[in-house]
Design an enzyme around this catalytic site. Structure first.
Site, short mmCIF file in Angstrom:
data_model
loop_
_atom_site.label_atom_id
_atom_site.label_comp_id
_atom_site.label_asym_id
_atom_site.label_seq_id
_atom_site.Cartn_x
_atom_site.Cartn_y
_atom_site.Cartn_z
N HIS A 45 0.84 -1.20 0.00
CA HIS A 45 0.00 0.00 0.00
C HIS A 45 0.87 1.25 0.00
CE1 HIS A 45 -3.75 -2.14 1.55
NE2 HIS A 45 -2.80 -3.04 1.73
N GLU B 8 -14.14 -8.30 25.93
CA GLU B 8 -13.14 -9.37 25.84
C GLU B 8 -12.09 -9.10 24.78
OE1 GLU B 8 -16.42 -9.89 25.67
OE2 GLU B 8 -16.91 -10.89 27.56
C1 TPP Z 1 -9.35 -6.81 10.46
C2 TPP Z 1 -8.98 -6.41 9.07
N1 TPP Z 1 -9.89 -6.44 8.10
C3 TPP Z 1 -9.56 -6.12 6.83
C4 TPP Z 1 -8.29 -5.75 6.51
C5 TPP Z 1 -7.90 -5.47 5.08
N2 TPP Z 1 -7.64 -4.03 4.90
C6 TPP Z 1 -6.41 -3.53 4.87
S1 TPP Z 1 -6.37 -1.88 4.66
C7 TPP Z 1 -8.05 -1.80 4.59
C8 TPP Z 1 -8.74 -0.50 4.39
C9 TPP Z 1 -8.71 0.26 5.60
O1 TPP Z 1 -9.13 1.55 5.37
P1 TPP Z 1 -8.44 2.68 6.21
O2 TPP Z 1 -8.21 2.22 7.58
O3 TPP Z 1 -9.27 3.89 6.02
O4 TPP Z 1 -7.02 2.86 5.57
P2 TPP Z 1 -6.66 3.67 4.25
O5 TPP Z 1 -7.22 2.88 3.14
O6 TPP Z 1 -7.31 5.00 4.37
O7 TPP Z 1 -5.20 3.71 4.27
C10 TPP Z 1 -8.60 -3.07 4.72
C11 TPP Z 1 -10.05 -3.35 4.68
C12 TPP Z 1 -7.36 -5.72 7.56
N3 TPP Z 1 -6.09 -5.39 7.35
N4 TPP Z 1 -7.73 -6.02 8.82
#
Ligand code: TPP
Ligand code: MG
Length: 688
Positions: free
Chosen positions: A33, A433
């Site tokens: 990312h 929890e």
């Molecule tokens: C528990 C969990 N669910 C799903 C993911 C997959 N995931 C990684 S980044 C992301 C998007 C998160 O959005 P945000 O926190 O707003 O980060 P941004 O895209 O803005 O960097 C997801 C769904 C994860 N890492 N952890």
């Protein structure tokens, strides 16, 4: 590239170095990312460079500020910062080396096999990574544990004129973190406890992986945190260092509650005017886009992994200098502290190096034989209290079930951990929890020996945190009671079935289900000495006999995971009965009955598969001889996995369905946990 002239130039140059290192590493790995590091670079730079009290020359300094990247997908943001700040690596012995924690070669090996720069930050692999993050919300939860540890340490170790502990904990959270339940639970508790040493930085970039955050997230986060009891402040432009600085100042000035710093940012690009969320997110930019972005940053388009002149020095003169001075002043203070408070200093040193006090196991109880016996939750409560008295930094609590879990620390001076009363040893997690798991991990990472407690069935609610505890190889202690259908009337919603099997399947998780009160003592001894992984202790609600150890083998066999508790006289056994926990006594009774009919039965108590698997093959053979294939396992849990020990010719007495709501004696009958059943199974495998 023109030479930077002013401080402002150097700030911008450093920020863009973080960004381009992230972009290049993601591009080279062709995975990862880049967007979040690009958007957050100024936020993290300003924090590290001007506020974080952290000496890159000693990442183990106990009073360092903690920086947690809960948005673990932005890992390159952390790796680039650790690299540029010159954070040193700590070796396996815990000594700080002259090597960098994240050398440039490792940035170039982002996401590659055996690198120190895995896709998401892993604390056991990379110095400077305070906790393993990636599953969103966990880091946020851990940070509350670190803040609790900070308050507890300050209250218990600071002395007049000796402020040994006053570190702060910062966590970077994205939309995803703040959508996750675990972070909400943790924030609720942090607000309740008024943890003023905790600052969450919310990357309010209005976007998640699938698209605009508004597709799924429209609550008023700021109002929610105000309701939790947090101070909430906002920075409307992530690129405005001065405004960010004011935000951090506000946190430092807020002495009565945690702070949420909402930072409006735009993923991917350094400027709000150049927003394009279409492809700067969740995947590499692509070569063409990389060039465009670099051009936009005033970067040489073809340069890769470039750290321009002046950038390393910039970090050295910022976080490096400030951190070194702070640590040096602390060290001088600590030398004097050692002289004036040698006992406390000794405790601190032991805590930091994972040692226990010399007499940590003194006065542990030994339980007399008793056919009625007691529940292992009761013996656990007695043992835990003795240990906590002996080990001042053994601290923990329950998710609102302390009276059921018997985890209350009741000795003189144990005390409670309440808002603004941070000295006590009894934590009250409330019915949270999942956060409890993450918080106990955060406390353990802060070198406390921390324990949690709830019903075993609700280990499911904590499991994601327990899994990270196992991955991090930290010695967290997860205590569970009400370990089977033995719970009785509460019924199948409260009766664990598959939890034992599932935790045994978890790498690096030590699971112990002791078979009587004295096995509980031994189990705790194992747990307290277990340094490189968490322990799960599984205990009954209902009473079970305390074995007469003059008649049966000593409980010290627990250390080997499984041992011959009772053996048939006169040579090789005909049949082996294997059990854990409350079913061991059932097997002992069955063994005696079989003996009366001339069948030689051996009873093996097997409190821990993991410990047994660690033994050499000679020992294993001595307990479970290969030439005795008539075997029966008995456990009031899913039979899943017992094939391993009973083999193809054995029988498994266990659960193959959910339980039921009924008095225990009726459940035992319905599900086949009676002596006669065990006897019948033994005869069956013997073909009799
Ligand atoms: C528990 C969990 N669910 C799903 C993911 C997959 N995931 C990684 S980044 C992301 C998007 C998160 O959005 P945000 O926190 O707003 O980060 P941004 O895209 O803005 O960097 C997801 C769904 C994860 N890492 N952890
Ligand atoms: Mg987001």
């Amino acid at each position: 590239m023109s030479q930077p002239k002013t401080q402002l130039d150097l700030d911008q140059l450093s920020i863009n170095t973080i960004r381009t290192l992230a972009i290049d590493a993601v591009q080279q790995a062709n995975s990862g990312h880049p967007g979040a590091p690009m958007g957050l670079a100024p936020v993290v730079y300003e924090l590290w460079q001007k506020f974080l009290r952290y000496d890159p020359a000693d990442p183990t300094w106990p009073n360092r500020d903690r920086f947690v990247l809960s948005a673990g997908h932005a890992s390159m943001l952390l790796y680039a910062t650790l690299h540029l700040a010159g954070v040193r690596a700590v070796n396996a012995k815990g000594e700080v080396s002259s090597e960098l924690a994240v050398p440039m070669e490792e940035i170039k090996r982002f996401r590659q096999i055996d690198s120190r720069t895995p896709g998401h930050p892993e604390s056991h692999l990379t110095t400077g990574v305070e906790t393993t993050t990636g599953p969103l919300g966990q880091g946020a939860g851990n940070s509350v544990g670190m803040a609790i540890a900070g308050k507890w340490l300050a209250e218990n170790f600071n002395q007049p004129n000796f402020e040994i502990f006053n570190f702060n904990t910062y966590a970077i959270c994205g939309d995803g973190d703040l959508m996750e339940g675990v972070a909400s639970e943790a924030a609720s508790l942090a607000g309740h406890l008024k943890l003023s040493n905790l600052c969450w930085i919310y990357d309010n970039n209005h976007v998640t992986l699938d698209g605009p955050a508004e597709w799924s997230f429209s609550e008023d986060v700021m109002t929610r945190f105000v309701a939790y009891g947090w101070n909430v402040t906002r920075v409307s432009d992530a690129n405005d260092l001065e405004m960010l600085g004011r935000g951090y100042d506000t946190f430092l000035k807020t002495k009565d509650r945690p702070t949420l710093l909402v930072v409006d940012s735009h993923i991917g690009y350094g400027s709000p005017n150049k927003q394009d969320t279409s492809n700067a997110h969740g995947e590499p930019l692509g070569e063409a886009e990389v060039k465009l972005v670099k051009k936009n940053y005033g970067w040489p388009e073809d340069a890769k992994f470039l750290v321009p002149d002046g950038v390393y020095d910039q970090f050295k003169n910022g976080v490096g200098k400030r951190g070194a001075e702070a640590r040096a002043a602390w060290k001088t203070k600590f030398e004097e502290y050692k002289k004036q408070f040698p006992q406390l200093a000794d405790q601190l040193n032991r805590m930091q190096s994972g040692q226990l006090p010399d007499s940590w196991d003194k006065e542990l109880p030994s339980f007399p034989a008793d056919p009625k016996g007691m529940a292992t939750r009761d013996s656990s409560g007695k043992v835990l209290n003795v240990l906590a008295k002996n080990i001042p930094w053994l601290i923990g609590g329950s998710a609102d079930l302390a009276h059921s879990n018997k985890t209350n620390l009741t000795f003189d001076g144990a005390g409670d951990f309440y808002p603004e009363q941070y000295r006590g040893r009894n934590l009250h997690f409330g019915v949270r929890e999942h956060a409890m798991g993450a918080i106990v991990n955060g406390m353990t990472l802060s070198k406390l020996r921390a324990f949690s407690a709830t019903f075993f069935n609700f280990s499911d609610y904590m499991r994601p945190s327990m899994r990270l505890g196992a991955l991090m190889e930290i010695p967290a202690i997860y205590i569970f009671t009400h370990d089977s259908i033995g719970v009785g009337e509460d019924g199948p919603t409260h009766q664990p079935i598959e939890q034992l099997a599932s935790l045994r399947a978890m790498p690096n998780m030590l699971v112990l289900r002791p078979g009587d009160a004295n096995e509980v003592v031994e189990a705790y001894k194992v747990i307290l000495q277990h340094k490189h992984g968490p322990s799960t202790l599984v205990l009954t609600r209902q009473a079970m006999p305390t074995f007469d150890r003059t008649k049966y083998a000593p409980a010290a066999g627990v250390t080997k995971g499984a041992y011959v508790l009772a053996d048939a006289t006169g040579g090789k056994p005909d049949v082996i009965l294997i059990a854990s926990g409350s079913e061991v006594s059932l097997c002992v009774e069955a063994g005696e009955k079989l003996g009366a009919t001339g069948i030689k039965a051996r009873v093996v108590s097997m409190p821990s598969w993991e410990l047994f698997e660690q033994q050499d093959s000679a020992y294993k053979e001595s307990v479970l001889p290969a030439n005795v294939s008539a075997r029966v396992s008995v456990e009031m849990a899913s039979v899943f996995g017992w094939e391993r020990y009973v083999g193809t010719k054995g029988r498994m007495i266990g659960m193959r369905s959910f339980g039921a709501s009924a008095p225990l004696k009726d459940l035992l009958k319905k599900f086949g946990f009676g002596v006669d059943n065990v006897v019948a199974a033994a005869k069956e495998v013997l073909g009799k």
